[in-house]
Design a protein around this motif. Structure first.
Motif, PDB file in Angstrom:
ATOM      1  N   THR A  54       0.858  -1.185   0.000  1.00  0.00           N
ATOM      2  CA  THR A  54       0.000   0.000   0.000  1.00  0.00           C
ATOM      3  C   THR A  54       0.899   1.241   0.000  1.00  0.00           C
ATOM      4  OG1 THR A  54      -1.878   1.046   1.117  1.00  0.00           O
ATOM      5  CG2 THR A  54      -0.215   0.029   2.534  1.00  0.00           C
TER       6      THR A  54
ATOM      7  N   GLU B  43      -2.694   6.416   2.435  1.00  0.00           N
ATOM      8  CA  GLU B  43      -4.039   5.862   2.340  1.00  0.00           C
ATOM      9  C   GLU B  43      -4.906   6.370   3.493  1.00  0.00           C
ATOM     10  OE1 GLU B  43      -4.922   3.684  -0.325  1.00  0.00           O
ATOM     11  OE2 GLU B  43      -2.947   4.407  -0.955  1.00  0.00           O
TER      12      GLU B  43
ATOM     13  N   LEU C 251      -4.461   0.418  -3.144  1.00  0.00           N
ATOM     14  CA  LEU C 251      -4.192   1.821  -3.480  1.00  0.00           C
ATOM     15  C   LEU C 251      -5.502   2.526  -3.743  1.00  0.00           C
ATOM     16  CD1 LEU C 251      -1.181   1.433  -5.965  1.00  0.00           C
ATOM     17  CD2 LEU C 251      -1.081   1.937  -3.514  1.00  0.00           C
ATOM     18  N   MET C 252      -5.723   3.650  -3.077  1.00  0.00           N
ATOM     19  CA  MET C 252      -6.977   4.375  -3.246  1.00  0.00           C
ATOM     20  C   MET C 252      -7.014   5.075  -4.600  1.00  0.00           C
ATOM     21  SD  MET C 252      -6.131   7.334  -0.440  1.00  0.00           S
ATOM     22  CE  MET C 252      -7.812   7.451   0.093  1.00  0.00           C
TER      23      MET C 252
ATOM     24  N   ASN D 184      -7.266  10.377  -3.476  1.00  0.00           N
ATOM     25  CA  ASN D 184      -6.807  10.646  -2.115  1.00  0.00           C
ATOM     26  C   ASN D 184      -7.745  11.639  -1.447  1.00  0.00           C
ATOM     27  OD1 ASN D 184      -5.094  12.332  -0.030  1.00  0.00           O
ATOM     28  ND2 ASN D 184      -4.144  10.317  -0.230  1.00  0.00           N
TER      29      ASN D 184
ATOM     30  N   SER E  47      -8.992  -1.362  -4.186  1.00  0.00           N
ATOM     31  CA  SER E  47      -8.936   0.093  -4.202  1.00  0.00           C
ATOM     32  C   SER E  47     -10.032   0.670  -3.318  1.00  0.00           C
ATOM     33  CB  SER E  47      -9.096   0.634  -5.634  1.00  0.00           C
ATOM     34  OG  SER E  47      -8.926   2.041  -5.652  1.00  0.00           O
ATOM     35  N   ASP E  48      -9.606   1.559  -2.405  1.00  0.00           N
ATOM     36  CA  ASP E  48     -10.564   2.340  -1.631  1.00  0.00           C
ATOM     37  C   ASP E  48     -11.112   3.407  -2.571  1.00  0.00           C
ATOM     38  OD1 ASP E  48     -11.777   4.309  -0.086  1.00  0.00           O
ATOM     39  OD2 ASP E  48     -10.390   4.086   1.585  1.00  0.00           O
TER      40      ASP E  48
END
Length: 388
Positions: A93, A97, A147-148, A151, A176-177
């Protein structure tokens, strides 16, 4: 001007049609969705309709949408169960995050003994994809990359297509967020093939306390919460039908009005940036938040030309003036520490300057931005003791 709400990345107001749909559900569809009588069947039918509606919007199968209490639960479920059920031994990550991912990853490293790796960032706060590839090539352990997309503090957009391609090339799972992007950007999981994604209704004018996890079919992921067989066995507990209906209505409205509302918000962001630059010499923007091509249109992170001491009362002053914004994620508002995101990308002398996140919705107007810039200008002038 009494109140100006510019903290939409923290949460959004609920659309009128969402409130109406939720009230209708609360008044007329109160059966337990797991009950077999007509009251329960009615609620169950509504939940499955919502699942199909959301899946269609994302190019997913209905069974791949699992309702949760929000993004934090969805992130926890995916990361924890991937380690438990899918043999993940390396979690990759970044250090910027959302804490729902960071703290879960750190806890898993301590509890399960997995290796936790952080992708280095470039000067703007983007993950270095060549470094990601090296981490994926390091050994043959089962890996999960998290990985978002957007951000939540500086608005940077991660190239999910590129990340997905790298993960697939090396046989890694990809989570992914997407809490700050679903409802604001078109989404198709067939075009951007993530294995897992997360969403929260309150980020796109829906109710708090409900969201969903996208879990690609046949991943082998099991439940985090045990009990009954609700949510296809992924999440036990009686479903909150009124919240799920609110989520469905909000998502449909977000995408039905996406182009019109996006155009309005893009205009607001550009206007705000230009107005700040004209009014406050020395103002700066963190990350890529002032770049219209490489950041989300929904927020900007502003750094003012003041010392740490001069900026101590800034947020309090704005609140007194009726302006709502934030220093960073609302989830860390009780923390006295600096933003973990800005700490990764700013030198120490710039970190000392006050930074604020302003985030917009289609309910905002230019007169609110004029007022906000005026208040900021006045504050800066009062601190430096001369006109700027």
């Amino acid at each position: 001007m009494e109140k100006v709400y510019l903290d939409n990345a923290a949460t959004t107001c609920i659309r009128e049609e969402v409130i109406a749909s939720m009230c209708e559900a609360l008044e007329g569809c109160y059966g337990n969705p797991s009950s077999t009588h007509s009251f329960g069947r009615s609620a169950k039918t509504g939940i499955e309709k919502a699942r199909k509606t959301i899946a269609a919007r994302l190019g997913a199968r209905p069974g791949e949408i699992i309702f949760t209490s929000g993004g934090t639960e969805a992130d926890n479920m995916i990361l924890r169960c991937a380690v438990r059920d899918l043999g993940v031994r390396t979690l990759i990550t970044t250090r910027i995050e959302h804490h729902a991912v960071l703290h879960t990853a750190q806890a898993l490293a301590g509890e399960s003994g997995i290796r936790l790796e952080y992708v280095p960032l470039d000067a703007d706060g983007n993950p270095r994809l060549e470094a990601l590839e090296k981490l994926l090539q390091a050994d043959d352990s089962r890996k999960l990359v998290s990985l978002m997309h957007v951000n939540n503090e500086i608005g940077n957009l991660t190239d999910l297509q590129a990340v997905s391609a790298i993960c697939r090339q090396h046989g890694a799972l990809f989570h992914s967020d997407t809490v700050q992007s679903i409802g604001h950007f078109p989404w198709d999981v067939q075009q951007t093939p993530v294995d897992f994604a997360t969403a929260a209704a309150h980020k796109f004018h829906g109710p708090k306390g409900v969201g969903f996890a996208y879990i690609r079919k046949d991943t082998g992921l099991g439940p985090l919460i045990l009990g009954g067989s609700q949510e296809r066995g992924y999440r036990a507990g009686t479903e909150a039908y009124h919240n799920i209906l609110g989520l469905e209505t909000a998502l449909e409205a977000a995408y039905a009005n996406l182009e019109q509302e996006r155009e309005h918000i893009v205009g607001l962001k550009k206007y705000f940036i230009d107005k700040l630059r004209d009014s406050i010499p020395g103002v700066a923007f963190n990350g890529l938040s002032a770049d219209p091509e490489r950041s989300t249109y929904t927020l900007v992170n502003v750094r003012l030309p003041l010392s740490e001491e001069q900026g101590q009362l800034l947020l309090f002053h704005l609140d007194l003036k009726g302006i709502a914004c934030s220093k960073g994620s609302a989830c860390q508002s009780g923390s006295t520490g600096a933003s973990h995101v800005l700490a990764e990308i700013l030198p120490e002398e710039e970190m000392a300057k006050p930074s604020l996140r302003f985030s917009f919705s289609h309910y905002n107007g230019r007169e609110e931005l004029d007022y906000t810039v005026g208040v900021l200008k006045e504050f800066v002038e009062s601190q430096v003791g001369k006109a700027v």
